[in-house]
Design a protein around this motif. Structure first.
Motif, PDB file in Angstrom:
ATOM      1  N   GLN A 217      88.169  53.875  26.109  1.00 42.93           N
ATOM      2  CA  GLN A 217      89.043  53.535  25.345  1.00 42.93           C
ATOM      3  C   GLN A 217      88.843  51.868  25.685  1.00 42.93           C
ATOM      4  O   GLN A 217      88.316  51.901  26.533  1.00 42.93           O
ATOM      5  CB  GLN A 217      90.346  53.738  25.963  1.00 42.93           C
ATOM      6  CG  GLN A 217      91.040  55.229  25.677  1.00 42.93           C
ATOM      7  CD  GLN A 217      92.676  55.616  26.124  1.00 42.93           C
ATOM      8  OE1 GLN A 217      92.829  54.870  27.105  1.00 42.93           O
ATOM      9  NE2 GLN A 217      92.872  56.811  25.692  1.00 42.93           N
ATOM     10  N   TRP A 218      88.493  51.586  24.333  1.00 43.30           N
ATOM     11  CA  TRP A 218      88.709  50.256  24.524  1.00 43.30           C
ATOM     12  C   TRP A 218      90.486  49.360  25.284  1.00 43.30           C
ATOM     13  O   TRP A 218      89.591  48.959  26.008  1.00 43.30           O
ATOM     14  CB  TRP A 218      88.641  49.650  23.014  1.00 43.30           C
ATOM     15  CG  TRP A 218      88.653  47.990  23.031  1.00 43.30           C
ATOM     16  CD1 TRP A 218      89.367  47.005  22.201  1.00 43.30           C
ATOM     17  CD2 TRP A 218      87.761  47.659  23.233  1.00 43.30           C
ATOM     18  NE1 TRP A 218      89.089  45.715  22.136  1.00 43.30           N
ATOM     19  CE2 TRP A 218      87.994  45.625  22.588  1.00 43.30           C
ATOM     20  CE3 TRP A 218      85.724  47.658  22.988  1.00 43.30           C
ATOM     21  CZ2 TRP A 218      86.799  45.088  22.974  1.00 43.30           C
ATOM     22  CZ3 TRP A 218      85.660  46.714  23.580  1.00 43.30           C
ATOM     23  CH2 TRP A 218      85.671  45.513  23.401  1.00 43.30           C
ATOM     24  N   GLU A 219      90.938  49.763  24.928  1.00 45.10           N
ATOM     25  CA  GLU A 219      92.398  49.271  25.395  1.00 45.10           C
ATOM     26  C   GLU A 219      92.967  50.754  25.944  1.00 45.10           C
ATOM     27  O   GLU A 219      93.084  51.740  24.756  1.00 45.10           O
ATOM     28  CB  GLU A 219      93.588  49.334  24.729  1.00 45.10           C
ATOM     29  CG  GLU A 219      92.529  47.386  23.856  1.00 45.10           C
ATOM     30  CD  GLU A 219      94.019  47.173  22.326  1.00 45.10           C
ATOM     31  OE1 GLU A 219      94.939  47.162  23.206  1.00 45.10           O
ATOM     32  OE2 GLU A 219      93.663  46.070  22.146  1.00 45.10           O
ATOM     33  N   PRO A 220      92.960  50.910  27.131  1.00 44.02           N
ATOM     34  CA  PRO A 220      92.908  51.802  28.157  1.00 44.02           C
ATOM     35  C   PRO A 220      95.295  52.129  27.921  1.00 44.02           C
ATOM     36  O   PRO A 220      95.529  51.450  28.020  1.00 44.02           O
ATOM     37  CB  PRO A 220      92.052  52.169  29.004  1.00 44.02           C
ATOM     38  CG  PRO A 220      91.667  51.114  29.520  1.00 44.02           C
ATOM     39  CD  PRO A 220      92.149  49.677  28.080  1.00 44.02           C
ATOM     40  N   VAL A 221      94.872  53.244  27.440  1.00 43.47           N
ATOM     41  CA  VAL A 221      96.758  53.424  27.302  1.00 43.47           C
ATOM     42  C   VAL A 221      97.022  54.713  27.504  1.00 43.47           C
ATOM     43  O   VAL A 221      96.541  55.741  27.180  1.00 43.47           O
ATOM     44  CB  VAL A 221      97.210  53.282  25.420  1.00 43.47           C
ATOM     45  CG1 VAL A 221      98.623  53.885  25.746  1.00 43.47           C
ATOM     46  CG2 VAL A 221      96.860  52.156  24.717  1.00 43.47           C
ATOM     47  N   ARG A 222      98.355  54.698  28.707  1.00 47.81           N
ATOM     48  CA  ARG A 222      98.165  55.959  29.424  1.00 47.81           C
ATOM     49  C   ARG A 222      99.335  56.385  27.846  1.00 47.81           C
ATOM     50  O   ARG A 222     100.320  56.110  27.175  1.00 47.81           O
ATOM     51  CB  ARG A 222      99.316  55.411  30.570  1.00 47.81           C
ATOM     52  CG  ARG A 222      98.681  55.076  31.770  1.00 47.81           C
ATOM     53  CD  ARG A 222      99.394  54.499  33.059  1.00 47.81           C
ATOM     54  NE  ARG A 222      98.508  54.309  34.024  1.00 47.81           N
ATOM     55  CZ  ARG A 222      98.841  53.268  34.500  1.00 47.81           C
ATOM     56  NH1 ARG A 222      99.939  52.088  34.503  1.00 47.81           N
ATOM     57  NH2 ARG A 222      98.630  52.813  35.591  1.00 47.81           N
ATOM     58  N   PRO A 223      99.727  57.983  28.454  1.00 45.99           N
ATOM     59  CA  PRO A 223      99.835  59.214  27.229  1.00 45.99           C
ATOM     60  C   PRO A 223     101.708  58.848  26.742  1.00 45.99           C
ATOM     61  O   PRO A 223     102.061  58.815  26.151  1.00 45.99           O
ATOM     62  CB  PRO A 223      99.664  59.934  27.365  1.00 45.99           C
ATOM     63  CG  PRO A 223      98.065  60.296  28.385  1.00 45.99           C
ATOM     64  CD  PRO A 223      98.131  59.237  28.995  1.00 45.99           C
ATOM     65  N   VAL A 224     101.968  59.052  28.797  1.00 44.85           N
ATOM     66  CA  VAL A 224     103.483  58.591  28.651  1.00 44.85           C
ATOM     67  C   VAL A 224     103.603  57.053  27.746  1.00 44.85           C
ATOM     68  O   VAL A 224     104.978  56.872  27.712  1.00 44.85           O
ATOM     69  CB  VAL A 224     103.572  58.272  30.271  1.00 44.85           C
ATOM     70  CG1 VAL A 224     105.301  57.940  30.582  1.00 44.85           C
ATOM     71  CG2 VAL A 224     103.931  59.924  30.791  1.00 44.85           C
ATOM     72  N   VAL A 225     103.047  55.838  28.407  1.00 45.32           N
ATOM     73  CA  VAL A 225     103.050  54.726  27.650  1.00 45.32           C
ATOM     74  C   VAL A 225     103.450  54.870  26.277  1.00 45.32           C
ATOM     75  O   VAL A 225     104.193  54.152  25.146  1.00 45.32           O
ATOM     76  CB  VAL A 225     102.457  53.739  28.500  1.00 45.32           C
ATOM     77  CG1 VAL A 225     102.969  52.343  27.521  1.00 45.32           C
ATOM     78  CG2 VAL A 225     102.511  53.655  29.774  1.00 45.32           C
ATOM     79  N   LYS A 226     102.107  55.486  25.557  1.00 44.90           N
ATOM     80  CA  LYS A 226     102.298  55.200  24.098  1.00 44.90           C
ATOM     81  C   LYS A 226     103.308  56.709  23.146  1.00 44.90           C
ATOM     82  O   LYS A 226     103.635  55.847  22.879  1.00 44.90           O
ATOM     83  CB  LYS A 226     101.068  56.287  23.739  1.00 44.90           C
ATOM     84  CG  LYS A 226     100.640  56.057  22.192  1.00 44.90           C
ATOM     85  CD  LYS A 226      99.200  56.819  22.452  1.00 44.90           C
ATOM     86  CE  LYS A 226      98.664  57.439  20.639  1.00 44.90           C
ATOM     87  NZ  LYS A 226      97.469  57.819  20.532  1.00 44.90           N
ATOM     88  N   ASP A 227     103.665  57.370  24.434  1.00 45.10           N
ATOM     89  CA  ASP A 227     104.715  58.467  24.091  1.00 45.10           C
ATOM     90  C   ASP A 227     105.954  57.898  23.830  1.00 45.10           C
ATOM     91  O   ASP A 227     106.852  57.976  23.175  1.00 45.10           O
ATOM     92  CB  ASP A 227     105.152  59.617  25.073  1.00 45.10           C
ATOM     93  CG  ASP A 227     106.574  60.291  24.743  1.00 45.10           C
ATOM     94  OD1 ASP A 227     106.144  60.734  22.888  1.00 45.10           O
ATOM     95  OD2 ASP A 227     107.690  59.956  25.503  1.00 45.10           O
ATOM     96  N   ASN A 228     106.479  56.393  25.051  1.00 50.85           N
ATOM     97  CA  ASN A 228     107.410  55.658  25.278  1.00 50.85           C
ATOM     98  C   ASN A 228     108.594  56.062  24.938  1.00 50.85           C
ATOM     99  O   ASN A 228     110.012  55.747  24.233  1.00 50.85           O
ATOM    100  CB  ASN A 228     107.777  54.290  23.614  1.00 50.85           C
ATOM    101  CG  ASN A 228     108.146  53.372  23.628  1.00 50.85           C
ATOM    102  OD1 ASN A 228     108.218  53.063  25.296  1.00 50.85           O
ATOM    103  ND2 ASN A 228     108.648  52.570  22.892  1.00 50.85           N
ATOM    104  N   GLY A 229     108.957  57.321  24.975  1.00 54.32           N
ATOM    105  CA  GLY A 229     110.511  58.610  25.574  1.00 54.32           C
ATOM    106  C   GLY A 229     110.349  58.860  24.171  1.00 54.32           C
ATOM    107  O   GLY A 229     111.917  59.230  23.895  1.00 54.32           O
ATOM    108  N   GLU A 230     109.371  59.325  23.901  1.00 55.29           N
ATOM    109  CA  GLU A 230     109.741  59.934  22.067  1.00 55.29           C
ATOM    110  C   GLU A 230     110.046  61.420  22.059  1.00 55.29           C
ATOM    111  O   GLU A 230     110.620  61.854  22.067  1.00 55.29           O
ATOM    112  CB  GLU A 230     108.513  59.405  21.433  1.00 55.29           C
ATOM    113  CG  GLU A 230     109.260  60.208  19.953  1.00 55.29           C
ATOM    114  CD  GLU A 230     110.376  59.909  18.929  1.00 55.29           C
ATOM    115  OE1 GLU A 230     110.850  60.055  18.577  1.00 55.29           O
ATOM    116  OE2 GLU A 230     110.357  58.475  18.879  1.00 55.29           O
ATOM    117  N   LYS A 231     109.521  61.509  23.781  1.00 52.69           N
ATOM    118  CA  LYS A 231     109.390  63.526  23.567  1.00 52.69           C
ATOM    119  C   LYS A 231     110.919  63.387  24.077  1.00 52.69           C
ATOM    120  O   LYS A 231     112.094  64.660  23.946  1.00 52.69           O
ATOM    121  CB  LYS A 231     108.950  63.762  24.427  1.00 52.69           C
ATOM    122  CG  LYS A 231     107.552  64.061  23.561  1.00 52.69           C
ATOM    123  CD  LYS A 231     106.458  64.497  24.754  1.00 52.69           C
ATOM    124  CE  LYS A 231     104.692  64.953  24.574  1.00 52.69           C
ATOM    125  NZ  LYS A 231     104.426  64.868  22.812  1.00 52.69           N
ATOM    126  N   ALA A 232     112.020  62.841  24.806  1.00 52.50           N
ATOM    127  CA  ALA A 232     112.793  63.146  25.450  1.00 52.50           C
ATOM    128  C   ALA A 232     114.172  62.706  24.280  1.00 52.50           C
ATOM    129  O   ALA A 232     114.835  63.015  24.559  1.00 52.50           O
ATOM    130  CB  ALA A 232     112.846  61.545  26.391  1.00 52.50           C
TER     131      ALA A 232
END
Length: 108
Positions: A69-84
């Protein structure tokens, strides 16, 4: 009378009957059907919460792929609480049909 007390009364009335056929009062039957419906709603709600929690509990969702990845992003950070938020929001959007139309027989 609370639901718990009402259920205890119904259990005491009908719990010892060992026959394949017996009569139950309409009021008691209606109460039991409503409780079954509420149980189903709670089970569905519990499933939505479980799925959201599983996502946040998965350790893989906290790892970063720094090689691909060019800019590493954690799936949890990318989700930003959306699933919850979605799991909680679904509670407000659950279609709760009229008990008399969906659960109870016509004309009851």
């Amino acid at each position: 009378m609370t639901n718990k007390e009402n259920l205890r009364i119904i259990t005491n009335k009908y719990g010892s009957i060992k026959s394949d056929s017996f009569r139950i009062k309409t009021k008691d039957f209606d109460f039991l059907m409503i409780q079954a419906y509420k149980t189903r709603l709670f089970q569905e709600e519990n499933q939505r919460y479980k799925q959201a929690l599983e996502f946040y509990a998965d350790k893989d969702n906290y790892e970063v792929d720094v090689i691909n990845q060019w800019e590493p992003v954690r799936p949890v950070v990318k989700d930003n609480g959306e699933k919850a938020r979605q799991a909680l929001e679904d509670d407000n959007n659950v279609l709760k049909p009229s008990l008399t139309k969906e659960i109870l027989p016509e004309g009851e």
